[in-house]
Design a protein around this motif. Structure first.
Motif, PDB file in Angstrom:
ATOM      1  N   ALA A   1      12.632   7.121  -7.726  1.00 21.09           N
ATOM      2  CA  ALA A   1      13.492   7.490  -6.255  1.00 21.09           C
ATOM      3  C   ALA A   1      12.511   7.167  -5.027  1.00 21.09           C
ATOM      4  CB  ALA A   1      13.679   8.756  -6.504  1.00 21.09           C
ATOM      5  N   ALA A   2      11.099   7.429  -5.266  1.00 22.23           N
ATOM      6  CA  ALA A   2      10.165   7.509  -3.917  1.00 22.23           C
ATOM      7  C   ALA A   2       9.998   5.823  -3.641  1.00 22.23           C
ATOM      8  CB  ALA A   2       8.755   7.861  -4.474  1.00 22.23           C
ATOM      9  N   LEU A   3      10.112   4.918  -4.752  1.00 23.39           N
ATOM     10  CA  LEU A   3       9.938   3.570  -4.298  1.00 23.39           C
ATOM     11  C   LEU A   3      11.305   3.118  -3.560  1.00 23.39           C
ATOM     12  CD1 LEU A   3       8.287   0.934  -4.945  1.00 23.39           C
ATOM     13  CD2 LEU A   3       9.568   0.550  -6.903  1.00 23.39           C
ATOM     14  N   PHE A   4      12.501   3.662  -3.763  1.00 23.84           N
ATOM     15  CA  PHE A   4      13.633   2.852  -2.925  1.00 23.84           C
ATOM     16  C   PHE A   4      13.531   3.636  -1.561  1.00 23.84           C
ATOM     17  CE2 PHE A   4      15.205   1.753  -6.970  1.00 23.84           C
ATOM     18  CZ  PHE A   4      16.087   0.906  -6.690  1.00 23.84           C
ATOM     19  N   ILE A   5      12.772   4.688  -1.265  1.00 26.57           N
ATOM     20  CA  ILE A   5      12.919   5.236  -0.098  1.00 26.57           C
ATOM     21  C   ILE A   5      12.176   4.693   0.934  1.00 26.57           C
ATOM     22  CG2 ILE A   5      12.376   7.322   1.157  1.00 26.57           C
ATOM     23  CD1 ILE A   5      14.857   7.583  -0.763  1.00 26.57           C
ATOM     24  N   ILE A   6      11.052   4.036   0.578  1.00 25.19           N
ATOM     25  CA  ILE A   6       9.936   3.153   1.626  1.00 25.19           C
ATOM     26  C   ILE A   6      10.882   2.254   2.143  1.00 25.19           C
ATOM     27  CG2 ILE A   6       8.068   1.725   1.762  1.00 25.19           C
ATOM     28  CD1 ILE A   6       7.524   4.772   0.852  1.00 25.19           C
TER      29      ILE A   6
ATOM     30  N   ASN B   1       6.016   7.465   4.029  1.00 28.82           N
ATOM     31  CA  ASN B   1       6.651   6.178   5.053  1.00 28.82           C
ATOM     32  C   ASN B   1       6.072   6.857   6.572  1.00 28.82           C
ATOM     33  OD1 ASN B   1       7.735   3.691   5.455  1.00 28.82           O
ATOM     34  ND2 ASN B   1       9.996   4.702   6.170  1.00 28.82           N
ATOM     35  N   ALA B   2       6.247   7.955   6.757  1.00 34.29           N
ATOM     36  CA  ALA B   2       5.946   8.567   7.934  1.00 34.29           C
ATOM     37  C   ALA B   2       4.305   8.668   8.173  1.00 34.29           C
ATOM     38  CB  ALA B   2       6.359   9.939   8.261  1.00 34.29           C
ATOM     39  N   LEU B   3       3.510   8.953   7.321  1.00 30.26           N
ATOM     40  CA  LEU B   3       2.046   9.267   7.539  1.00 30.26           C
ATOM     41  C   LEU B   3       1.208   8.116   7.077  1.00 30.26           C
ATOM     42  CD1 LEU B   3       2.054  12.919   5.854  1.00 30.26           C
ATOM     43  CD2 LEU B   3       2.326  12.204   8.323  1.00 30.26           C
TER      44      LEU B   3
ATOM     45  N   VAL C   1       0.960   4.087  -2.992  1.00 23.12           N
ATOM     46  CA  VAL C   1       0.770   5.783  -2.619  1.00 23.12           C
ATOM     47  C   VAL C   1       2.002   6.316  -3.153  1.00 23.12           C
ATOM     48  CG1 VAL C   1       0.207   6.992  -0.868  1.00 23.12           C
ATOM     49  CG2 VAL C   1      -0.863   4.770  -1.068  1.00 23.12           C
ATOM     50  N   ALA C   2       3.202   5.920  -2.763  1.00 24.33           N
ATOM     51  CA  ALA C   2       4.239   6.804  -2.973  1.00 24.33           C
ATOM     52  C   ALA C   2       4.600   6.789  -4.280  1.00 24.33           C
ATOM     53  CB  ALA C   2       5.481   6.043  -2.178  1.00 24.33           C
ATOM     54  N   VAL C   3       4.416   6.022  -5.346  1.00 22.48           N
ATOM     55  CA  VAL C   3       4.836   5.690  -6.539  1.00 22.48           C
ATOM     56  C   VAL C   3       3.702   6.741  -7.290  1.00 22.48           C
ATOM     57  CG1 VAL C   3       4.754   4.740  -8.683  1.00 22.48           C
ATOM     58  CG2 VAL C   3       6.028   3.540  -6.846  1.00 22.48           C
ATOM     59  N   LEU C   4       2.554   6.680  -7.155  1.00 20.96           N
ATOM     60  CA  LEU C   4       1.461   7.359  -7.881  1.00 20.96           C
ATOM     61  C   LEU C   4       1.559   8.844  -7.434  1.00 20.96           C
ATOM     62  CD1 LEU C   4      -1.570   4.950  -7.449  1.00 20.96           C
ATOM     63  CD2 LEU C   4      -0.191   5.361  -9.615  1.00 20.96           C
ATOM     64  N   THR C   5       1.817   9.180  -6.222  1.00 15.12           N
ATOM     65  CA  THR C   5       1.823  10.511  -5.668  1.00 15.12           C
ATOM     66  C   THR C   5       2.990  11.266  -6.562  1.00 15.12           C
ATOM     67  OG1 THR C   5       0.786  10.038  -3.701  1.00 15.12           O
ATOM     68  CG2 THR C   5       1.876  12.183  -3.994  1.00 15.12           C
ATOM     69  N   ALA C   6       4.406  10.455  -6.391  1.00 12.87           N
ATOM     70  CA  ALA C   6       5.346  10.928  -7.029  1.00 12.87           C
ATOM     71  C   ALA C   6       5.180  11.515  -8.368  1.00 12.87           C
ATOM     72  CB  ALA C   6       6.582  10.171  -6.649  1.00 12.87           C
TER      73      ALA C   6
ATOM     74  N   VAL D   1       0.809  -1.187   0.029  1.00 14.64           N
ATOM     75  CA  VAL D   1       0.047   0.013  -0.087  1.00 14.64           C
ATOM     76  C   VAL D   1       0.827   1.158  -0.085  1.00 14.64           C
ATOM     77  CG1 VAL D   1      -1.502   1.172   1.263  1.00 14.64           C
ATOM     78  CG2 VAL D   1      -2.013  -1.189   1.223  1.00 14.64           C
ATOM     79  N   LYS D   2       1.891   1.416   0.845  1.00 16.32           N
ATOM     80  CA  LYS D   2       2.729   2.306   0.812  1.00 16.32           C
ATOM     81  C   LYS D   2       3.574   2.539  -0.268  1.00 16.32           C
ATOM     82  CE  LYS D   2       4.799   2.862   4.834  1.00 16.32           C
ATOM     83  NZ  LYS D   2       5.662   2.614   6.219  1.00 16.32           N
ATOM     84  N   CYS D   3       3.880   1.655  -0.947  1.00 12.29           N
ATOM     85  CA  CYS D   3       4.715   1.832  -2.170  1.00 12.29           C
ATOM     86  C   CYS D   3       3.802   2.453  -3.251  1.00 12.29           C
ATOM     87  CB  CYS D   3       5.256   0.406  -2.396  1.00 12.29           C
ATOM     88  SG  CYS D   3       6.935  -0.157  -1.755  1.00 12.29           S
TER      89      CYS D   3
END
Length: 211
Positions: free
Chosen positions: A32-37, A135-137, A8-13, A4-6
């Motif tokens: 880059a977002a995917l690697f940060i999770i 990752n934080a929210l 959301v991060a990918v789509l938002t970025a 779920v987090k990955c």
């Protein structure tokens, strides 16, 4: 939870880089977002700082190589310098991306294009910031639950042990057998102040005052 987090991060970025910033290479942001999770918020912040650093270093190395050397020499020089810089312990385990970024920028022929270089750095920065925020929210990891449960369990055991100790001191009885029974594993009374070698817990028998 990670899926779920990955997502959301990918789509938002991607939406920020492609629709808002209209970047020509918007794929770098979700990449880059995917690697940060990461497993913790702290680890994702550290990864974000490293990702931005390696991209900036790679772009700078590529620009320097492409601006001063012929094509083949620029490729070789970018990879060599990027590899040397990437071996810094401060960039581990992402140091190899300095050389990879430098190589890709040189091969794309955009090392001396200031606009494209700026977009690359901006896309990666957007991606890592989105990754940290997600990752934080979004379902933030709770690494304290196991430790908290263990502390509560040990506190309960200690409370029971102290209650037995107080009872033994008030009654003035030497109840070593009861202590060994609580331990459930000891076959002989341990020496005072030692722990049960098998159970790994303080044996109640060691704390009961002799009659």
């Amino acid at each position: 939870m990670s899926a779920v987090k990955c997502t959301v991060a990918v789509l938002t970025a991607w939406l920020l880089a492609d629709r808002v910033l209209q970047s020509p290479e918007a794929f770098l942001a979700p990449y880059a977002a995917l690697f940060i999770i990461g497993t913790t918020v702290r680890s994702s912040v550290s990864a974000a700082a490293r990702q931005v650093t390696v991209v900036v270093l790679g772009v700078l190395v590529a620009a320097l190589a492409a601006g001063t050397l012929p094509e083949l020499a620029a490729i070789a020089g970018a990879v060599a310098v990027g590899t040397i810089l990437g071996r810094s312990r401060w960039l581990a385990p992402d140091g190899m991306w300095v050389a990879i970024t430098a190589l890709l920028v040189v091969l794309y022929g955009s090392a001396t294009n200031a606009a494209l270089v700026l977009h690359r750095v901006l896309d990666v920065t957007v991606g890592v910031l989105v990754g940290v925020a997600v990752n934080a929210l979004v379902l933030p990891p709770d690494q304290l639950s196991t430790a908290r449960d263990l502390i509560l369990q040990r506190a309960h055991e200690l409370s029971t042990l102290l209650a037995d100790l107080a009872h033994g001191l008030r009654s003035g009885r030497h109840d070593s057998d009861r202590g060994r029974q609580r331990c459930g594993i000891c076959t002989s009374r341990p020496a005072p102040g030692l722990r049960c070698a098998r159970a790994g817990k303080v044996c109640a028998a060691t704390f009961v005052a002799p009659a």
